[in-house]
Every structure is written in C-alpha cells, then in structure tokens.
Design an enzyme around this catalytic site. Structure first.
Site, mmCIF file in Angstrom:
data_model
loop_
_atom_site.group_PDB
_atom_site.id
_atom_site.type_symbol
_atom_site.label_atom_id
_atom_site.label_comp_id
_atom_site.label_asym_id
_atom_site.label_seq_id
_atom_site.Cartn_x
_atom_site.Cartn_y
_atom_site.Cartn_z
ATOM 1 N N CYS A 11 0.871 -1.173 0.000
ATOM 2 C CA CYS A 11 0.000 0.000 0.000
ATOM 3 C C CYS A 11 0.910 1.226 0.000
ATOM 4 O O CYS A 11 2.130 1.101 0.059
ATOM 5 C CB CYS A 11 -0.998 -0.004 1.155
ATOM 6 S SG CYS A 11 -0.306 0.147 2.807
ATOM 7 N N CYS A 85 -2.391 1.210 -4.069
ATOM 8 C CA CYS A 85 -1.119 1.830 -4.448
ATOM 9 C C CYS A 85 -1.123 2.305 -5.897
ATOM 10 O O CYS A 85 -0.123 2.809 -6.391
ATOM 11 C CB CYS A 85 0.058 0.904 -4.173
ATOM 12 S SG CYS A 85 0.204 -0.540 -5.221
ATOM 13 N N CYS A 89 3.060 0.162 -8.456
ATOM 14 C CA CYS A 89 3.563 -1.192 -8.230
ATOM 15 C C CYS A 89 4.017 -1.792 -9.553
ATOM 16 O O CYS A 89 3.234 -1.887 -10.496
ATOM 17 C CB CYS A 89 2.473 -2.055 -7.612
ATOM 18 S SG CYS A 89 3.068 -3.673 -7.099
#
Length: 137
Positions: A11, A85, A89
C-alpha cells in the site's frame, strides 16, 4: 510457486492495511509462507490505531517498520497484493496479482480500524486457502 510461497502486501504508506495483512498472514500461516510488506511512499511509523487493533486480537505489530517498495521485492514474490497503491507497483510476468479495495485506516481511531482489520483477516484466510488448497477440510 515454491513449497514456501512468498506473499508481498503493498500500500502507499506501508503503515496500515499492508501491515495488518502481513501480520495476519504471519499469524495464520506461521513459517509456511514468506511474508513481506512495503509501500511506494512509506510513512515513518506503523499507524498506532492499526497496531492497537491488531494487538486486541493477539497479533503484535510493534516491531514492524514501513519499508520502501523495490522492484527486487516484487520480482522475488510469488503473490503481490496491492491495496490502493495505484500504478506505482511494478508488474512482472508470471506473478499472481490481487488488488484489494479496502478503506484506508490513516487518520482513523481504533473503532474505525477494527472493521478494516476484520475484513483483511477474511481476505487473508481466503488467500491462504488458495495457497494451500489441500489444507481445507
């Protein structure tokens, strides 16, 4: 995936949702799973309300610290679970990705964090059942 799969929870701040998920998986799976968590913009400390909510159910997060997400961490994980996120990522072929839509516990008191904690536990239990399907009764 190896006999001991590696799961990464991601996160933004690595201070609430991902820390609680990692804590649950360590608690429920023991050493059968390598558990990691990281954030794209880590906070200085784990959210105190998350620490307290997890303490209430016997999971200790007091020794955990937010960590910066690195490409190598994603690349060496079997399962990557993202929690708000966004696009930060990195995506590697052959990895299993899940995106969990969860409320952000940042700035909330422990009363508001408890339902998030409980939802994360249910999702971790489902994840664990998928990693070890022969363990089901």
């Amino acid at each position: 995936m190896s006999d001991r799969p590696s799961v990464l929870f991601v996160c933004v701040h690595n201070a609430g949702r991902s820390q609680m998920a990692a804590g649950w998986l360590r608690h429920l799976a023991g050493d059968r799973v390598e558990v990691r968590s990281a954030g794209s913009a880590p906070a200085e400390n784990v959210n105190p309300a998350a620490v307290e909510a997890m303490r209430e159910v016997g999971v200790d997060l007091t020794d955990q610290r937010p960590k910066l997400l690195g490409h190598d961490t994603v690349e060496s994980s079997d399962v990557v679970v993202t929690m708000g996120c966004g696009d930060v990522c990195p995506v590697f072929p052959g990895k299993r990705y899940e995106d969990w839509k969860l409320e952000d516990p940042a700035g909330r008191g422990v009363d508001a964090v408890r339902p998030i904690r409980d939802e994360i536990r249910a999702r971790v239990e489902d994840l664990l059942a998928g990693l070890f399907p022969t363990d089901r009764p």
